[in-house]
Each structure stands twice: as structure tokens, then as C-alpha cells.
Design a protein around this motif. Structure first.
Motif, short mmCIF file in Angstrom:
data_model
loop_
_atom_site.label_atom_id
_atom_site.label_comp_id
_atom_site.label_asym_id
_atom_site.label_seq_id
_atom_site.Cartn_x
_atom_site.Cartn_y
_atom_site.Cartn_z
N ALA A 125 0.75 -1.26 -0.02
CA ALA A 125 -0.03 -0.17 -0.08
C ALA A 125 0.86 1.28 -0.08
CB ALA A 125 -0.91 0.04 1.28
N MET A 126 0.66 1.99 -1.08
CA MET A 126 1.59 3.10 -1.16
C MET A 126 0.67 4.47 -0.88
SD MET A 126 3.66 2.30 -4.50
CE MET A 126 4.88 3.96 -4.35
N GLY A 127 1.35 5.61 -0.44
CA GLY A 127 0.51 6.95 -0.46
C GLY A 127 1.11 8.00 0.20
N VAL A 128 0.62 9.09 0.54
CA VAL A 128 1.36 10.00 0.84
C VAL A 128 0.52 10.68 2.26
CG1 VAL A 128 1.86 12.45 0.60
CG2 VAL A 128 1.79 11.00 -1.41
N THR B 184 2.05 -4.52 3.13
CA THR B 184 3.43 -3.84 3.44
C THR B 184 3.11 -2.28 3.29
OG1 THR B 184 4.63 -5.72 2.69
CG2 THR B 184 5.68 -3.60 2.72
N PRO B 185 3.07 -1.23 4.00
CA PRO B 185 2.97 0.17 3.87
C PRO B 185 4.29 0.61 3.35
CG PRO B 185 3.29 -0.27 6.37
CD PRO B 185 3.39 -1.57 5.46
N LYS B 186 3.95 1.38 2.42
CA LYS B 186 5.11 2.19 1.86
C LYS B 186 4.81 3.55 1.39
CE LYS B 186 8.05 -1.47 -0.34
NZ LYS B 186 9.26 -1.23 0.49
N PHE B 187 4.45 4.25 2.60
CA PHE B 187 4.00 5.58 2.59
C PHE B 187 5.11 6.70 2.53
CE2 PHE B 187 0.69 3.60 5.35
CZ PHE B 187 -0.25 3.49 4.52
N ILE B 188 4.92 7.64 1.84
CA ILE B 188 5.73 8.94 1.73
C ILE B 188 5.47 9.73 2.75
CG2 ILE B 188 6.67 10.82 0.08
CD1 ILE B 188 6.27 8.84 -2.08
N LYS B 189 6.20 10.34 3.63
CA LYS B 189 6.07 11.19 4.44
C LYS B 189 6.12 12.57 4.16
CE LYS B 189 6.73 7.91 8.17
NZ LYS B 189 7.70 7.86 9.63
N VAL B 190 5.19 13.63 4.31
CA VAL B 190 5.27 15.18 4.15
C VAL B 190 5.28 15.97 5.25
CG1 VAL B 190 4.84 14.70 1.63
CG2 VAL B 190 2.99 15.01 3.22
N LEU C 298 8.68 11.41 -6.57
CA LEU C 298 9.18 10.30 -5.75
C LEU C 298 8.33 9.19 -6.09
CD1 LEU C 298 11.27 9.32 -3.82
CD2 LEU C 298 9.92 10.59 -1.98
N ILE C 299 6.85 9.55 -6.01
CA ILE C 299 5.89 8.21 -6.07
C ILE C 299 6.05 7.45 -7.25
CG2 ILE C 299 3.29 8.01 -6.36
CD1 ILE C 299 2.76 10.30 -4.58
N THR C 300 6.13 8.43 -8.33
CA THR C 300 6.49 7.68 -9.66
C THR C 300 7.64 6.88 -9.61
OG1 THR C 300 5.48 9.43 -10.77
CG2 THR C 300 6.49 8.03 -12.20
N ASN C 301 8.95 7.47 -9.16
CA ASN C 301 10.12 6.55 -8.94
C ASN C 301 9.90 5.42 -8.23
OD1 ASN C 301 11.36 8.43 -10.85
ND2 ASN C 301 12.08 9.77 -9.11
N ASN C 302 9.17 5.53 -7.11
CA ASN C 302 8.93 4.48 -6.23
C ASN C 302 8.40 3.29 -7.01
OD1 ASN C 302 10.63 5.51 -4.07
ND2 ASN C 302 8.67 6.10 -2.91
N ILE C 303 7.15 3.32 -7.82
CA ILE C 303 6.59 2.44 -8.40
C ILE C 303 7.49 1.93 -9.53
CG2 ILE C 303 4.53 2.09 -10.06
CD1 ILE C 303 2.98 4.11 -8.35
N ARG C 304 8.18 2.59 -10.36
CA ARG C 304 9.06 2.12 -11.11
C ARG C 304 10.07 1.21 -10.67
NH1 ARG C 304 10.90 7.82 -13.81
NH2 ARG C 304 9.03 7.96 -15.52
N ARG D 3 -0.39 9.84 -16.87
CA ARG D 3 0.99 9.53 -16.93
C ARG D 3 1.53 8.27 -16.47
NH1 ARG D 3 3.08 15.52 -14.95
NH2 ARG D 3 1.60 16.76 -16.64
N LEU D 4 1.01 7.89 -15.13
CA LEU D 4 1.66 6.96 -14.50
C LEU D 4 1.14 5.48 -15.01
CD1 LEU D 4 3.04 6.19 -11.65
CD2 LEU D 4 0.72 6.40 -10.64
N ILE D 5 -0.14 5.81 -15.69
CA ILE D 5 -0.33 4.31 -16.74
C ILE D 5 0.56 4.16 -17.71
CG2 ILE D 5 -2.15 3.22 -18.08
CD1 ILE D 5 -4.12 4.52 -16.19
N LYS D 6 0.88 5.30 -18.22
CA LYS D 6 1.95 5.28 -19.38
C LYS D 6 3.25 4.58 -18.90
CE LYS D 6 4.49 8.53 -22.80
NZ LYS D 6 4.46 9.82 -23.34
N ASP D 7 3.73 5.15 -17.75
CA ASP D 7 5.09 4.55 -16.95
C ASP D 7 4.85 3.07 -16.83
OD1 ASP D 7 6.28 6.70 -17.29
OD2 ASP D 7 6.02 7.58 -15.28
#
Length: 318
Positions: free
Chosen positions: A55-58, A77-83, A117-123, A151-155
């Protein structure tokens, strides 16, 4: 493995009372505080069903810390980005007849570097793990480009064209994706959202919806469309077939999160390589099981099994 992404999670408050009287003092009989966000709810359900899920998120602020603490006991498995900015609050008010009033904050803007950062983490995950399906869930933060999901679907497709994409959003974010050449494999609108996409009045008549979807140049190209029709069940387009889904009437405790739980069931069944009707039954049973629990985006496995046994699927003829 499954990935869910929640760009705009929340802390949810559920208030239950006998009757909501606008403009007057209302006494609440039950208050429940819980983690919110479509992708987080879906991830919780898919992991309960035994599927390896990230599970990803901000998240940010005290609400973000609450989400982090609460999800530490979940099976995903949590993979959250903290802001720095505070994660939003959302409120649901239910009366004795399960009439629902929602009050949702928009959420704070998100920085461009966080989006990258989200895009890079998914990649990175796609490059190192065997992912079967990614679910992109919910609204976008206020300053996030409306074509972010597109854009994310394209990636995703450029890294691994075999990874399926489920898109569970609405408004401009959904319309932007549907008007691009990078279409999701699955969408899950409700009766209001599908009516908006089709440009028709809201209806639960599956034959009308089937005919309109077939004639729609964009929607006809999407392999799976799971239309939630509330107490009337669901309509499912699966490739070139259409199905009407029904289930026995239940004594719903909390319908909030049932759509997200449906997504969790679909994700789990797809990851387990279930067949067409099994995938539909998993999604339907998970959504029904959630409605039997006070906690949003949560299922009891016995409720799921009982619901699964009672799901009825019938093909809609020409």
C-alpha cells in the motif's frame, strides 16, 4: 503481488445517530475513528484474503502518524511517503436508516518532488518485484495535475505491459484517463459516476446501461467495468460479456468502504489468476462482507465466505 496507490488518504470519522437534523443539535450514539483512503482500504481487504500487497500513499502530520500507527497491524506492506502537510479528515454521518451524509476535506497541496518520488518508487517496485496489478485509487490532491494517473499508466506500461491497472477515481482524473490512449484495464464507477460518463440520467436498469456502454467508443474499449448499483447489486462488463450481480438482502452495519472492499476482492482474485466469474464473485463478496462490519474497508473472512456462496451471477442477453 499487488500495489495500491492512495494519493489523498484521510482519517475517517463515522458518526451514527437516529436522525440527522440539519441546523440543530445532534447527539451522536456511536463514534468510530479509522484510517481512510480508497487504496488503503482495498489493500487491507486484499491482504486479509491472503494476497501479497503493498500500500503506497502520501501521509503527513498527526493524522499521518495515526495512519502509520494503525496500519502497522495490517497484513499489507505500507510504503508511505511522509510530508509536512497534515493528512485530511473525512466525516460520515449515518442515521438509523443508513442514509449517509459525507463531509470530505480536499487535503493540502502536494509538492512536485513528492509526485516524482511516487512515480520513481513505483518504477523501482515494478523493476524488482513480480507485480500482477496496480490499483490507482481516489481523488488527487488539489494541485496534482489531472493527468497524473494517465502519466502513471503510461509509465507502468513502458516498464511492464503485462501489469494490469485498476483505476478507481472520478471527475476530471477519470475523464482525462478515458480520453487518452493509455486506458486502464478496469474501472469501478457507481451508478452516478457511470451516468455522468455516459451522459444519461442515473439509472439502475442494467439493460439500459449495457446498451449505452456498448455504444460508447471509450467505455467499450475497457476490458472490465464493475458498476456498483447499491442495493440493486452490480453490472459487470467483462470483455464482451455483461453480467447482472445480485445477492440476498443483508442487515448492513456500515456501507462506507464497500466499494473499496470490492476493489480489494477484485485485486486479490486477479492476482490469484481466478477465472472470469470467480473474479466477479470475489469483488462482490468482499464488498458485501464490508457492509457487515462497523470498520470501514475491513472484512471478516467468514462473512466473505458466506457472501461468496450467496452471490448470484446471470448473463445479460442481447
Amino acid at each position: 503481488m499487488i500495489i495500491t496507490l492512495t494519493m489523498n488518504p484521510s482519517v475517517d470519522y463515522l458518526y451514527k445517530l437516529s436522525t440527522l437534523s440539519p441546523g440543530n443539535l445532534n447527539r451522536v450514539e456511536l463514534v468510530s475513528k479509522m484510517v481512510g483512503g480508497k487504496g488503503i482500504n482495498a489493500a487491507r481487504v486484499s491482504s486479509i484474503l491472503g494476497t501479497d500487497t503493498i500500500a503506497m500513499g502520501v501521509i503527513g502530520g498527526q493524522n499521518g502518524q495515526y495512519i502509520e500507527n494503525e496500519t502497522s497491524i495490517d497484513k499489507f506492506t505500507p510504503k508511505f511517503i511522509k510530508v509536512k502537510n497534515e493528512t485530511r479528515n473525512c466525516y460520515v454521518i449515518l442515521d438509523k436508516n443508513n442514509n449517509k451524509t459525507e463531509i470530505n476535506e480536499y487535503g493540502y497541496p502536494i509538492e512536485t518532488k513528492t509526485i516524482s518520488l511516487i512515480t520513481n518508487n513505483i518504477r523501482e517496485i515494478l523493476s524488482n518485484e513480480k507485480v500482477s496489478i496496480i490499483s490507482l485509487n481516489g481523488s488527487l490532491p488539489t494541485n496534482c495535475p489531472s493527468d497524473f494517473y494517465n502519466r502513471l499508466i503510461k509509465d507502468i506500461r513502458s516498464i511492464n505491459k503485462d501489469v494490469k491497472v485498476l483505476l478507481d477515481t472520478s471527475g476530471d482524473a477519470l475523464k482525462t484517463c478515458l480520453n487518452s490512449k493509455y486506458l486502464p484495464n478496469i474501472i469501478k464507477p457507481n451508478e452516478v459516476e457511470i451516468a455522468n460518463l455516459l451522459g444519461i440520467s442515473v439509472t439502475t436498469d442494467v439493460k439500459i446501461l449495457k446498451a449505452k456502454i456498448e455504444k460508447n467508443d471509450l467505455l467499450s474499449k475497457i476490458p472490465i467495468i464493475f458498476v456498483s448499483l447499491g442495493s440493486q447489486g452490480s453490472l459487470v462488463k467483462y470483455n464482451h460479456s455483461f453480467y447482472k450481480i445480485t445477492f440476498p438482502k443483508i442487515n448492513a452495519v456500515n456501507t462506507q468502504g464497500s466499494g473499496d472492499s470490492t476493489v480489494g476482492g477484485l485485486l486479490s482474485a486477479i492476482d490469484m489468476q481466478k477465472d472470469e466469474k470467480e473474479i466477479i464473485k470475489y469483488g462482490s463478496a468482499a464488498g458485501t462482507a464490508n457492509a457487515l462490519n462497523i470498520k470501514t474497508g475491513f472484512i471478516d473472512i467468514e462473512d466473505f465466505k458466506n457472501s461468496y456462496d450467496n452471490v448470484e451471477i446471470s448473463m445479460i442477453g442481447e
